[in-house]
Design an enzyme around this catalytic site. Structure first.
Site, PDB file in Angstrom:
ATOM      1  N   LYS A  22      41.824  42.377  32.398  1.00 38.80           N
ATOM      2  CA  LYS A  22      41.818  43.741  32.944  1.00 38.80           C
ATOM      3  C   LYS A  22      42.617  44.664  32.032  1.00 38.80           C
ATOM      4  O   LYS A  22      42.165  45.756  31.694  1.00 38.80           O
ATOM      5  CB  LYS A  22      42.467  43.765  34.337  1.00 38.80           C
TER       6      LYS A  22
ATOM      7  N   GLN B 274      47.053  42.085  42.468  1.00 38.65           N
ATOM      8  CA  GLN B 274      46.222  40.877  42.325  1.00 38.65           C
ATOM      9  C   GLN B 274      46.445  39.940  43.513  1.00 38.65           C
ATOM     10  O   GLN B 274      47.579  39.587  43.839  1.00 38.65           O
ATOM     11  CB  GLN B 274      46.583  40.176  41.004  1.00 38.65           C
TER      12      GLN B 274
ATOM     13  N   ASP C 241      40.624  48.975  44.289  1.00 37.10           N
ATOM     14  CA  ASP C 241      39.958  47.770  44.810  1.00 37.10           C
ATOM     15  C   ASP C 241      39.124  48.096  46.044  1.00 37.10           C
ATOM     16  O   ASP C 241      38.283  47.303  46.451  1.00 37.10           O
ATOM     17  CB  ASP C 241      41.017  46.729  45.192  1.00 37.10           C
TER      18      ASP C 241
END
Ligand code: NDP
Length: 295
Positions: free
Chosen positions: A55, A99, A122
């Site tokens: 990422k 995460q 997200d």
């Protein structure tokens, strides 16, 4: 019948990243705005470390600012929440991703709820879930957003198509359902209690599998010519004791029946990070009240 067209997620994701790169250049040029993505990793889970590294690399390659915060596995909830609040207040940060999974001492839902919904790239915050389900402007979870992009490219107009989503998780199945409904598909959501799953699948022009069971969906469950998107990533034992990745769809039999199909690996997987970058551009533009560049 000829074998299905293979939907190349790697090539597709590369195009999405190139588009993001052009958008970022335009934002810098016209608005002096550099989108920034902050990724928070707690602990040293090897798969998460690889994912976070990718990422960061792809964020920087697209011209955006990349901020990485690596915290010790013993980090307490208050420390993590304080970091999230700091990132919420940081004008250089337009997207925040924590995460998952988080260690046991941390309440995942409390952390997700603490992220500013405008920076929730997200798309897991209840505000974004609610916006998506009411058809208003939301940040959409990355994997389903990527699946929809590939579907639109493969099928064209989705309106009126019969779709089935196998799996009802908050991160894939449910948002996928909302997106397909938003495209005016007639959508069935199947799960572990669904009766006659093969029969339900056979009705569908579009099948999205997000189950986590290697090769569960067989070729003879698929309507001839249907478009199949396989979200599943399952590590199984291959030849010579080596492991390999397979999807939730039994590719070898499905490819003979479907009209188009995503492989595993190289299908949905690469699209997730590409869509995370796209979400960060969207979030930055909305926060600054500027139109998203066409690029
Ligand atoms: P979850 O485990 O959260 O959900 C799985 C879903 O599948 C549940 O709704 C479950 O039903 C359903 N299910 C399980 N067994 C069956 C069965 N026998 N028949 C029908 N439905 C069943 O998984 P996720 O949604 O998080 O992930 C699904 C897969 O996608 C995994 O392989 C994961 O690794 C992969 N994935 C890939 C991503 C990517 O490409 N970047 C991103 C995210 C996930 P019930 O609710 O009734 O238990």
């Amino acid at each position: 019948m000829a074998d299905a067209k293979i939907i190349d997620g790697k090539a597709f994701a590369a195009k999405v990243r190139e588009r993001v790169g052009r958008q970022v250049a335009a934002l810098k040029d016209k608005h002096d705005l550099t989108p920034g993505l902050a990724v928070v990793l707690v602990g040293e889970d090897p798969a998460s470390q690889v994912y976070v590294r990718n990422k960061g690399k792809q964020t920087a390659e697209s011209g955006m600012n990349s901020f990485e915060h690596k915290l010790d596995i013993s980090t307490g909830q208050d420390t993590l929440l304080a970091l999230v609040n700091q990132l919420n207040d940081d004008p250089k940060v337009h997207g925040i991703l924590v995460q998952l999974p988080l260690p046991d001492q941390i309440d995942e839902q409390a952390v997700l709820a603490a992220i500013d919904p405008a920076k929730d790239v997200d798309g897991f915050h209840v505000v974004n879930v609610g916006r998506l389900s009411t058809g208003s402007e939301a940040l959409v979870p990355c994997t389903p957003r990527g699946c929809l992009m590939m579907l639109k490219d493969a099928v064209g107009d989705l309106s009126g198509k019969k779709a089935i989503v196998v799996g009802r998780s908050n991160i894939v199945g449910k948002p996928m359902f909302q997106l397909l409904l938003g495209e005016s598909c007639t959508v069935t959501v199947a799960h572990s209690r669904t009766q006659d799953l093969p029969g339900e699948c056979r009705e569908a022009d579009i099948l999205v599998a997000a189950v986590g069971r290697p090769g569960m969906i067989k070729g003879d469950w698929i309507k001839p010519g249907a478009t199949v998107i396989d979200v599943g990533i399952n590590r199984v034992e291959g030849e010579g004791g080596k492991t390999r990745l397979v999807g939730d769809v039994d590719f070898d039999s499905a490819v003979k029946v479907a009209g188009a199909i995503t492989p595993v690996p190289g299908g949905v997987g690469p699209m997730t990070i590409a869509c995370l970058l796209a979400n960060t551009v969207t979030a930055a533009c909305r926060q600054h009240g500027v139109e998203e560049p066409e690029a």
